[in-house]
Design a protein around this motif. Structure first.
Motif, mmCIF file in Angstrom:
data_model
loop_
_atom_site.group_PDB
_atom_site.id
_atom_site.type_symbol
_atom_site.label_atom_id
_atom_site.label_comp_id
_atom_site.label_asym_id
_atom_site.label_seq_id
_atom_site.Cartn_x
_atom_site.Cartn_y
_atom_site.Cartn_z
ATOM 1 N N SER A 49 0.948 23.861 29.218
ATOM 2 C CA SER A 49 1.240 25.116 29.906
ATOM 3 C C SER A 49 0.427 26.272 29.350
ATOM 4 N N HIS A 68 6.664 27.834 36.323
ATOM 5 C CA HIS A 68 7.056 27.568 34.932
ATOM 6 C C HIS A 68 7.914 26.320 34.785
ATOM 7 N N HIS A 97 10.404 32.736 36.622
ATOM 8 C CA HIS A 97 9.316 33.117 37.513
ATOM 9 C C HIS A 97 9.911 33.815 38.737
#
Length: 871
Positions: A448, A861, A49
């Motif tokens: 996720s 993440h 990220h």
């Protein structure tokens, strides 16, 4: 903890001394080509990220994340590089440096001090690209001076000179040498090297969308000027790499290799042709194409030297785009008069979207380059590799793939090569929305937007004749086709179960397979929760993914002992055949990525239909009998909360109160109340009472306009009917339910001081061993605070639940803010506590202090686990 410290603790404990240590980071790699680099220190840096993550391959563990970037990290580069070892003395370097570039055009320089395992941000390169940085290529002149170039989709290539400090902690001297405008021919790959000889001339290779390799040359401290263009590839150039300079048969030469989306790799030789005085005017002109230059390749001049480029070899073997190509780092061949001699191994590593990596070497007799080693797998299940890297010693190779996963192979052979897969860290490759501890506290489950749920658990591994506990991903229960927004672990007795909610508007129920339950016994905390599950009653060994479908169908134990059979008696709406590839196995050590991706699925047992929009939040009560779910909503009718009976999975109630999406729900610890918070800035408290077997009586106790902005999170106190709410207005408020015989009401007890960022996660600690409580607060900035909240009651209380206490005072104080290198770099989505037993605490810290564990997940993440040590 010494005896004096023990004496300072009162009967129920206090928080006079508290420390927080990060023990686990789970993160996947960004889906970008140049976002991973393996440095001479043995550490691997990669973009996760907006952060640069650092992991240690030997321990298969992510050590830390470096915060600072405001956008996705696209590329990283170590200075010195592995191939700079022939001119840099690594042993004399106190610090090593790392460059990182992000999608907003920013480049940062970081310093790593190996002796103390410390990181610091040195500087941000002053002139940013107008668009994202696509590649960074660097090289060292010596121990202290270096050069690097950066390319961007804004059509420019910047060249910088950098001087590194001679002692740790110093500043870097940075100077911009040149801006090269390439226009619409965006360059996505760069390589930088020193030409052979004593003139210290430089060569820069650029490749991109025009299918050509562009060579630029420069004298030291001079400007790079175009030298020539290398034609041959039929598609984009994706990667370039130089060998180290060499003198072969008295002739100076250097090689550059290029890979392309045309599935081929080309090796070009750049060799010294002659001095300028001996070269004719015809040969000097690169625009005058003669038959000789057509056959032998283009010629360019630099200073008083003339160089010629020729195609050495064309490598064909991959079946898809070749995203990465690199030369093996140089090896020490001899030591002459205290000077080391270095050779360039004739080995090239390539990584492709066909999910393979290949090592290419020339045959000894013919000199023809062939594919000598192939690792990976030709699989239709996922897309392939975005890049491949050599270890500093050339004895291991690392690939990163489309799903954010790493794949590591090491040559364990002695007399012959034997490349074997190795354990690597893993994690999500998109925002992590939800997570929770298992009812037995043996593992943690996360959900996720990368369309997977994952299970992380501690594992005992032997290191240097002692046992260490390290966390690893041990299962991937769900691999889905929609972004997963929420999940709820079913508590109570029986097998491990959870429910997930995604953008498909359907709740799916999963039950642990027999192979997972047996694997769980090999983890560090395998002794926990054995009394809840009788493995003999579980007849499902694992699960198989439906071809072109979303359901995971069970594989039964009574099938073939050599090949699992797929049950056909289950009624699934997808009605598709299954992919006959899953082979569930009992794991006695942490699994590799190949096992995780398809062999650790849980079977799906039920679907929950009813919501009209995408599911957004859910929770289960502590008894494990009621599940509450809610979906995205723009009206009060859609924003209703559904109650489901666990087991029969019947809808047993609908709760109406909110007008917009319910962002989080939680049951009180005695299951008398359900608390919900919403985008409509209200919280609601419902009283729940069982009314028969299949019915639940529910009543709206309170609905408050509690905050000025969206309420993102809520959490109950473990011993009282007290709860906390956190909002985008940067406030955390603590509330109490006041109950009388006739009615119940909610009153505000305390408002914590305003936070620096929106509050997105709140979690109240179990607190059964302490007179005060800990409240963890996560923010949109990624920071995490831990607060002490003291609820002083008029009547002494025991350890049992006390629903109707009178409070003299309520006080709160922040006792610690987690270090930025421990925290997330983007929004914290969920925080959950875990209380440990005395035996577990002693295993975690090898001493007597009490340890609680805090898990968090976020938009960066990552899943993170912290040991909160209370002495």
């Amino acid at each position: 903890m010494d005896e004096q410290q023990k004496g300072n603790m009162d009967e129920k404990g206090s928080f006079d001394n508290i420390d927080v240590y990060g023990i686990f980071i789970g993160a996947g790699c960004n889906r970008v080509v140049n976002t991973v680099a393996w440095g001479p220190s043995g550490l691997v840096a990669f973009g996760a990220h907006n952060a640069v993550a650092i992991f240690q391959p030997q321990a298969a563990r992510i050590l830390t994340t470096l915060p600072g970037h405001k956008d996705i990290v696209n590329c990283v580069e170590w200075l010195p590089r592995n191939k700079d070892i022939y001119k840099c003395d690594y042993g004399s370097l106190e610090e090593q440096f790392l460059l990182s570039g992000s999608a907003d055009g920013v480049i940062m320089i970081w310093a790593y001090l190996p002796s103390h395992n410390k990181w610091r941000r040195v500087l941000q390169v002053p002139k940013s690209h107008e668009k994202g940085v696509t590649c960074i290529a660097g090289a060292m002149l010596n121990n202290l001076d270096g050069l690097f170039a950066s390319s961007s989709s804004d059509g420019t290539v910047y060249v910088w000179g950098v001087g590194f400090p001679s002692q740790s902690g110093g500043d870097c001297n940075l100077s911009m040498l040149q801006t090269i405008h390439v226009g619409t021919r965006t360059m996505v790959s760069l390589a930088l090297a020193e030409l052979p000889g004593n003139a210290a001339d430089w060569i820069l290779a650029m490749g991109g969308l025009d299918n050509k390799v562009h060579l630029y040359v420069s004298e030291r401290k001079g400007k790079f000027v175009p030298a020539c263009e290398l034609k041959g590839h039929q598609d984009w150039i994706r990667s370039l790499d130089f060998s180290i300079p060499a003198i072969a048969e008295g002739r100076m030469e250097i090689f550059v290799t290029s890979s392309s989306q045309d599935k081929t790799i080309r090796i070009w030789k750049i060799s010294f042709h002659s001095s300028l005085s001996n070269f004719t005017e015809e040969a000097q002109s690169i625009h005058n194409i003669s038959l000789k230059t057509y056959i032998e390749g283009p010629i360019f001049k630099l200073g008083t030297s003339v160089w010629q480029v020729s195609l050495e070899s064309l490598l064909v073997g991959h079946e898809d785009w070749v995203y990465s190509v690199s030369w093996q780092p140089p090896l020490k061949s001899c030591i002459d008069n205290n000077n080391a001699c270095w050779i360039q191994p004739q080995s090239i590593l390539s990584a492709s979207m066909d999910r393979t990596m290949m090592i290419w070497r020339p045959e000894r007799k013919t000199g023809i380059w062939i594919n000598d080693v192939t690792v990976g797998e030709l699989s239709h299940s996922t897309l392939g590799f975005y890049g491949g890297l050599w270890s500093p010693k050339g004895d291991a190779i690392l690939a990163h793939g489309y799903g954010g996963s790493f794949h590591l192979w090491k040559n364990v052979g002695l007399s012959v090569e034997d490349w074997q897969p190795q354990l690597v860290p893993s994690g999500h490759s998109a925002s992590v929305l939800d997570l929770g501890w298992a009812k037995s506290r043996q593992f943690i489950l996360s959900a996720s937007h990368d369309q997977t749920t994952r299970i992380f658990a501690p594992w005992e591994r032997r290191k240097d004749d002692r046992l260490e506990i390290s966390w690893h991903e041990i299962a991937r229960p769900q691999v889905h086709g929609h972004d997963i927004n929420c999940m709820a672990i079913i508590k109570g007795e029986g097998n491990h179960r959870y429910v997930s909610g995604a953008d498909e508007k359907v709740g799916r129920v999963f039950e642990a397979s027999l192979s997972f339950l047996r694997t769980l016994q090999h983890t560090a905390w395998g002794h926990l929760g054995k009394q809840d599950v009788n493995n003999e009653d579980i007849q499902i060994l694992g699960a198989n993914m439906s071809a072109l479908g979303l359901s995971q169908k069970p594989i039964y134990v009574q099938g073939s002992t050599t090949r699992a059979s797929v049950a056909s008696s289950q009624d699934f709406s997808d009605g598709m055949e299954t992919i006959p590839e899953a082979v569930p196995v009992v794991l006695t050590e942490p699994p590799l990525e190949e096992n995780l991706s398809c062999n650790t699925l849980w079977p799906e047992s039920h679907k929950l239909y009813g919501h009209g929009n995408e599911l957004f939040s859910m929770c289960c009560n502590h008894e494990g009998k009621i599940l509450a779910t809610a979906c995205k909503a723009q009206s009060s009718n859609v924003a209703e909360i559904w109650l489901w009976q666990v087991g029969s999975w019947k809808a047993i109630g609908r709760l109406h109160s909110h007008a917009l999406t319910v962002t989080q729900m939680e049951f009180s610890h005695d299951d008398h109340f359900l608390l919900s918070v919403s985008r409509d800035r209200h919280f609601s408290v419902f009283r729940l009472e069982k009314n028969g077997i299949d019915e639940v009586k529910h009543e709206l106790v309170a609905r408050h306009d509690a905050h000025k902005r969206i309420i993102w999170s809520c959490s109950w106190n473990a011993r009282h009917h007290v709860f906390a709410t956190g909002s985008r207005d940067r406030m955390v408020k603590i509330w109490k339910i006041k109950e009388t015989k006739s009615e119940s009401s909610v009153t505000e007890l305390l408002i914590l001081p305003q936070f620096s960022s929106s509050v997105t996660a709140v979690s109240w600690s179990p607190g059964s061993n302490f007179k005060d409580d800990l409240v963890a607060v996560g923010m949109e900035s990624g920071l995490i605070d831990i607060w002490r909240v003291c609820l002083q009651v008029m009547t002494p209380g025991g350890e049992h639940f006390q629903p109707c206490q009178r409070f003299d005072t309520v006080t709160a104080s922040r006792i610690i803010r987690l270090d930025i290198y421990l925290c997330h770099v983007a929004t914290v989505h969920r925080l959950v506590w875990r209380e440990t037993s005395e035996s577990e605490s002693s295993m975690l810290v090898n001493s007597s202090p009490t340890v609680m564990q805090l898990a968090s997940c976020g938009a960066d993440h990552t899943v993170r686990i912290f040991n909160v040590v209370i002495a």
